[in-house]
Design an enzyme around this catalytic site. Structure first.
Site, PDB file in Angstrom:
ATOM      1  N   SER A  25      17.403  -8.340 -28.730  1.00  0.00           N
ATOM      2  CA  SER A  25      16.553  -9.684 -28.962  1.00  0.00           C
ATOM      3  C   SER A  25      16.541  -9.783 -30.340  1.00  0.00           C
ATOM      4  O   SER A  25      17.659 -10.227 -30.400  1.00  0.00           O
ATOM      5  CB  SER A  25      14.745  -9.920 -28.266  1.00  0.00           C
ATOM      6  OG  SER A  25      14.340 -11.330 -28.488  1.00  0.00           O
ATOM      7  N   ASP A  69      17.995 -13.184 -17.687  1.00  0.00           N
ATOM      8  CA  ASP A  69      17.111 -13.863 -19.073  1.00  0.00           C
ATOM      9  C   ASP A  69      16.774 -15.300 -18.987  1.00  0.00           C
ATOM     10  O   ASP A  69      17.589 -15.814 -19.036  1.00  0.00           O
ATOM     11  CB  ASP A  69      18.421 -13.607 -19.945  1.00  0.00           C
ATOM     12  CG  ASP A  69      17.328 -13.330 -20.931  1.00  0.00           C
ATOM     13  OD1 ASP A  69      16.095 -13.618 -22.151  1.00  0.00           O
ATOM     14  OD2 ASP A  69      17.936 -11.682 -21.991  1.00  0.00           O
ATOM     15  N   HIS A 104      14.404 -10.953 -19.916  1.00  0.00           N
ATOM     16  CA  HIS A 104      14.320 -10.603 -21.316  1.00  0.00           C
ATOM     17  C   HIS A 104      13.189  -9.738 -21.373  1.00  0.00           C
ATOM     18  O   HIS A 104      14.201  -8.916 -22.441  1.00  0.00           O
ATOM     19  CB  HIS A 104      13.642 -11.881 -22.336  1.00  0.00           C
ATOM     20  CG  HIS A 104      13.989 -11.728 -23.717  1.00  0.00           C
ATOM     21  ND1 HIS A 104      15.235 -11.596 -23.992  1.00  0.00           N
ATOM     22  CD2 HIS A 104      12.830 -12.212 -24.620  1.00  0.00           C
ATOM     23  CE1 HIS A 104      15.849 -11.925 -25.012  1.00  0.00           C
ATOM     24  NE2 HIS A 104      13.913 -11.882 -26.009  1.00  0.00           N
TER      25      HIS A 104
END
Length: 284
Positions: A166, A231, A260
């Site tokens: 991320s 996501d 995610h």
């Protein structure tokens, strides 16, 4: 003057929309580091919120220390010795809203399953690290971690896998674009901050933060991209766009149905990493 006002308004709008999705969110620290009288040995103390899942034996395999960045911040570093036979060490840049304490159990589990040691660090303003989280500090943080990994432990670049998750893909891509390593793993990566806030963005503006899309083509190491198709924070299209820009892409992992924060719960996540580390890197 009117054009400048419009530009400033756009900047504030981008920052507002981006902040609502992926702003820095350092949690209340879930650990402390206590230094002995010599000033050279640090002891890790985990709080209940760290959710430690192993015994004291595994905890003894974790070495922590502090190092200073070029920006003057002191950042916490963690070296997790998962396997005595490990050829590779993951330099792991974690995601948002977590710190080393919360990640420690995950590192033990991941490293032992894919036969890698793991070296990680907390960004400025996270955990026991001083300073504030900013884009420039991110780059200085990973640079300091990279130097500590090489000098303190003598680990050579060809034995380091840069792993970013991320927001952690931002420092990972930046470092990988400047230094060659064994490989790069990008887990739920973003192309740039503005493209997260405004999905139709086609170019990188001067005020755009985290421009992975403009740096990834400079990476000469093999790149594995992992992204969930559902996501909800960083759209799957970001992973696809980055994959298309790679010089040396390997077969990506598109995790069907994953969001995610749950990619690692899918069986193919570990299987793909195992295959990549134990088989593909040997032949690349």
């Amino acid at each position: 003057f009117s054009e400048l006002c419009c530009l400033l308004s756009a900047v504030h709008l981008v920052q507002g929309k981006f902040a609502s999705k992926l702003a820095f969110l350092p949690p209340d620290p879930t650990y402390t580091l206590m230094c002995d009288e010599s000033g050279s040995r640090w002891t890790l103390h985990l709080s209940e919120r760290a959710d430690w899942q192993y015994s004291s034996r595994e905890k003894d395999a974790i070495e922590c220390f502090m190092t200073r960045t070029s920006k003057g911040n002191r950042i916490a570093c963690m070296f997790v010795r998962c396997s005595p036979s490990a050829k590779y060490t993951l330099l792991f840049s974690h995601g948002n809203a977590v710190d080393l304490g919360q990640m420690s159990s995950f590192y033990i589990g991941l490293g032992s399953r894919i036969n890698c040691n793991i070296f990680s660090y907390d960004y400025s303003g996270y955990g026991a690290s001083s300073g504030k989280p900013t884009e420039k500090n991110l780059y200085a943080d990973i640079e300091a971690a990279w130097l500590a990994l090489r000098t303190r432990y003598g680990i050579r670049p060809e034995n380091v896998i840069l792993y970013g998750q991320s927001i952690g893909t931002v420092p990972s891509v930046d470092l990988a674009a400047r230094y060659e390593s064994a490989a790069v793993v990008l887990h739920s990566p973003l192309t740039s901050g503005m493209r997260v806030a405004f999905p139709d963005t086609k170019k990188t503006y001067c005020f755009d933060a985290f421009p992975n899309i403009d740096k990834i083509s400079k990476i000469t190491s093999p790149v594995l991209i992992i992204h969930g198709t559902e996501d909800e924070v960083i759209d799957f299209s970001h992973g696809l766009a980055l994959f298309e820009r790679c010089q040396r892409p390997v077969e990506p992992l598109w995790v069907e149905g994953a969001g995610h924060n749950d990619v690692e719960l899918y069986g193919q996540y570990l299987e793909r990493l195992k295959q990549f580390v134990s088989q593909e890197l040997v032949n690349l």
